[in-house]
Design an enzyme around this catalytic site. Structure first.
Site, PDB file in Angstrom:
ATOM      1  N   LYS A  12       0.809  -1.381   0.060  1.00 11.10           N
ATOM      2  CA  LYS A  12      -0.098  -0.031  -0.048  1.00 11.10           C
ATOM      3  C   LYS A  12       0.746   1.184   0.088  1.00 11.10           C
ATOM      4  O   LYS A  12       1.808   1.447   1.012  1.00 11.10           O
ATOM      5  CB  LYS A  12      -0.801   0.022   1.281  1.00 11.10           C
ATOM      6  CG  LYS A  12      -1.959  -1.057   1.036  1.00 11.10           C
ATOM      7  CD  LYS A  12      -2.749  -1.322   2.368  1.00 11.10           C
ATOM      8  CE  LYS A  12      -2.143  -1.922   3.581  1.00 11.10           C
ATOM      9  NZ  LYS A  12      -3.046  -2.114   4.638  1.00 11.10           N
TER      10      LYS A  12
ATOM     11  N   THR B 143      -7.688   9.452   8.059  1.00  7.65           N
ATOM     12  CA  THR B 143      -7.515   8.208   7.194  1.00  7.65           C
ATOM     13  C   THR B 143      -7.607   6.953   8.264  1.00  7.65           C
ATOM     14  O   THR B 143      -7.181   5.900   7.993  1.00  7.65           O
ATOM     15  CB  THR B 143      -6.058   8.237   6.598  1.00  7.65           C
ATOM     16  OG1 THR B 143      -5.011   8.364   7.741  1.00  7.65           O
ATOM     17  CG2 THR B 143      -5.978   9.129   5.705  1.00  7.65           C
TER      18      THR B 143
ATOM     19  N   GLY C  41      -8.806   3.888  10.072  1.00 10.19           N
ATOM     20  CA  GLY C  41      -9.324   2.737   9.234  1.00 10.19           C
ATOM     21  C   GLY C  41      -9.300   2.266   8.070  1.00 10.19           C
ATOM     22  O   GLY C  41      -9.740   1.516   7.462  1.00 10.19           O
ATOM     23  N   THR C  42      -8.276   3.090   7.296  1.00  7.14           N
ATOM     24  CA  THR C  42      -7.984   2.784   5.813  1.00  7.14           C
ATOM     25  C   THR C  42      -7.716   1.442   5.235  1.00  7.14           C
ATOM     26  O   THR C  42      -8.304   0.780   4.437  1.00  7.14           O
ATOM     27  CB  THR C  42      -7.242   3.882   5.157  1.00  7.14           C
ATOM     28  OG1 THR C  42      -6.007   3.954   5.784  1.00  7.14           O
ATOM     29  CG2 THR C  42      -7.906   5.132   5.022  1.00  7.14           C
ATOM     30  N   GLY C  43      -6.862   0.794   6.229  1.00 10.42           N
ATOM     31  CA  GLY C  43      -6.443  -0.618   6.001  1.00 10.42           C
ATOM     32  C   GLY C  43      -7.348  -1.560   6.149  1.00 10.42           C
ATOM     33  O   GLY C  43      -7.714  -2.353   5.313  1.00 10.42           O
ATOM     34  N   CYS C  44      -8.340  -1.404   7.142  1.00 10.43           N
ATOM     35  CA  CYS C  44      -9.502  -2.269   7.491  1.00 10.43           C
ATOM     36  C   CYS C  44     -10.537  -2.184   6.140  1.00 10.43           C
ATOM     37  O   CYS C  44     -10.879  -3.346   5.719  1.00 10.43           O
ATOM     38  CB  CYS C  44     -10.261  -1.930   8.625  1.00 10.43           C
ATOM     39  SG  CYS C  44      -9.095  -1.530  10.235  1.00 10.43           S
TER      40      CYS C  44
END
Ligand code: PLP
Length: 507
Positions: A187, A220, A222-225
């Site tokens: 990412k 941002t 929680g973007t990974g989840c």
């Protein structure tokens, strides 16, 4: 413990993907299982959810973690496995060795796709995985189809120091993908610079890069989840890994772009998971009234009739200026394929628009030659090598041009003129605002310059005056003229948004 899974093969082809998230909670809704549920829904799936840990957290960080007894996790997994078919599993926060092992036991025989987000430390700096559980997460990763680590997590799984450059990160991802025989998503959000491109690395080392423009925001959380959940859902819908990453990246980009407007929390807030859905819902409104506040025109009405026309339809300009397509076009970050899609439709539009103008006669018919010249120019400059199958007229372009032709052929002359006016006036208003962001190195410099040019301005002024005169001579047609202008203005919004509708539904 052994689980018996409800078969998922064949019975859900083309239907709604059923995606199970196994993760921790975030009561403020930005990350964890709450983000997963929203993301799976936004990506078109039906979410199931099994909670690993209850996390007392907010946008400032983690305050406390409560982990229910491990048997209760098994009990939840058993409830799901014994009753509902699962097309994909997304795994998030595991917390401990015990949980990682219990989840491994669950997924090792599972007959579906597995996406693992190897959550270790939140961006607030709080640990969400005990350090001694890192090896258990790596062990579990061998059962995943796609792994989506952030840079520190990638380093832990690859057994390296945190990568300092994109090339180093890609090397680590390639090594991990080979070891796991799984795809690894690198990412780009963790680096700096204008670009935050994602890269999907296959077990054979092939890299599929997905362009992502960085948004200047701290919201941002929680973007990974969210990314891993949307990705799992598109995979379950039948997308290839590369297409699923494309879809999830575009969706998340829109969610991050609109995060600041949410105004949630006092620190690093969540992204707007529902922005794409809300945009699409609005597009599907039956009556499509414009609820937006009006925007003042830069080109003034020519008298009371065109003043009333503007006043009654001025919210559409506000709507257009807020579209992701226009925002990105102005910033120069619009994807090239979206721009070409737009131009392709515009070229098809202009051919029909010219027919409508010719029917109106007089100066309108002279302007038709200009429309055709613009279309030719577009074809020569931008659209020379577009394959024939991509030269189809979209529903929006068809609807808009059918409406214009019906109006100029079937309505009073003044009404037909009002119908074609937004393509001058509204378009020029948009062009003038976009031109403010133009500069010599802008990727769409020439195109932006055309629609803010003095030439286009003078033909727009003249068109506004012609409509004013036509209505002054036939005031009984004012209501119908406003209605025609309203419909055409609404089509203008659709026209600018259509590239961003195409990826949501058709890709
Ligand atoms: N909280 C939970 C329960 C999570 O699973 C995750 C996922 O990474 C986070 C928080 C991370 O939040 P952030 O994106 O702020 O690092």
């Amino acid at each position: 413990m052994t689980y018996t899974f409800i078969p998922n093969s064949g019975d859900n082809q083309g239907a709604i993907p059923r995606v199970l998230t196994i993760a921790g909670t975030d009561p403020t809704g930005g990350a964890g299982i709450q983000a997963d549920i929203k993301s799976i829904t936004a990506a078109g799936g039906f979410p199931y959810s099994v909670v690993t840990s209850l996390v007392a957290q907010n946008t400032r960080g983690v305050q406390e973690i409560f982990t229910p007894p491990i048997d209760f996790l098994r009990s939840q997994l058993q409830s799901v496995a014994s009753d509902v078919a699962i097309d994909a599993v997304k795994i998030g926060m595991l917390g401990s060795v015990e949980i990682a092992e219990a989840v491994k036991e669950f997924i090792q025989d599972i007959p579906c796709l597995v996406v693992l987000d190897p959550v270790m430390v939140a961006s607030s700096g709080d640990r969400l995985l005990q350090r001694d559980a890192e090896a258990a997460v790596l062990d579990l990763a061998h059962n995943a189809d796609v792994v989506t680590p952030n840079l520190p997590e990638l380093a832990v799984l690859a057994g390296c120091d945190v990568a300092a450059t994109i090339d180093e990160a890609l090397d680590q991802a390639a090594g991990l993908a080979k070891t796991l025989q799984a795809h690894v998503l690198m990412k780009g959000g963790h680096f700096t610079g204008d670009h935050a491109d994602n890269a999907l690395v296959s077990p054979d080392g092939a890299v599929h890069s997905v362009p992502v423009q960085r948004i200047a925001t701290t919201n941002t959380h929680g973007t990974g989840c969210s990314l891993s959940s949307a990705l799992a859902t598109r995979l379950a819908a039948g997308h290839s890994p590369a297409d699923a990453v494309e879809w999830a990246s575009r969706w998340l980009h829109e969610a991050i772009s609109n995060a600041d407007a949410l105004k949630i929390g006092t620190s690093n807030g969540p992204v707007d998971h529902s922005h794409t859905t809300r945009r699409m819902t609005r597009a599907a409104s039956t009556w499509a009234p414009s609820a937006s506040a009006p925007t003042q025109p830069r080109l003034h009405p020519a008298g009371p009739y065109t003043q009333k026309m503007w006043d009654d339809t001025a919210g559409y300009l506000t709507d257009i200026l807020a579209l992701p397509f226009i925002q990105q076009l102005g910033a120069g970050t619009l994807r090239h394929d979206d721009f070409i899609f737009y131009l392709q439709q515009d070229a098809l539009y202009l051919g029909q628009y010219a027919k409508a103008l010719r029917k109106l006669g007089g100066q309108w018919a002279i302007d038709a030659d200009g429309a055709i010249a613009a279309e030719r120019e577009m074809q020569d400059t931008w659209l020379a090598n577009i394959p024939e199958e991509q030269q189809r007229m979209s529903q929006v372009t068809q609807g808009y041009t059918d409406f214009l032709l019906a109006s100029v052929y079937g309505d009073a002359h003044a009404v037909g003129q009002a119908a074609v006016l937004p393509c001058y006036w509204l378009y020029h208003e948009v062009g003038l605002r976009l031109a403010e962001a133009n500069h010599p190195d802008h990727p769409y410099h020439d195109w932006l310059a055309t629609y803010a040019s003095e030439e286009f301005e003078s033909s727009t002024r003249s068109a506004i005056e012609r409509v004013e005169q036509a209505l002054a001579q036939n005031p009984e047609h004012l209501d119908a003229a406003i209605k025609a202008c309203d419909i055409a203005s609404h089509y203008e919004v659709d026209f600018f948004d259509q590239a961003d509708r195409a990826w949501v539904v058709d890709k």
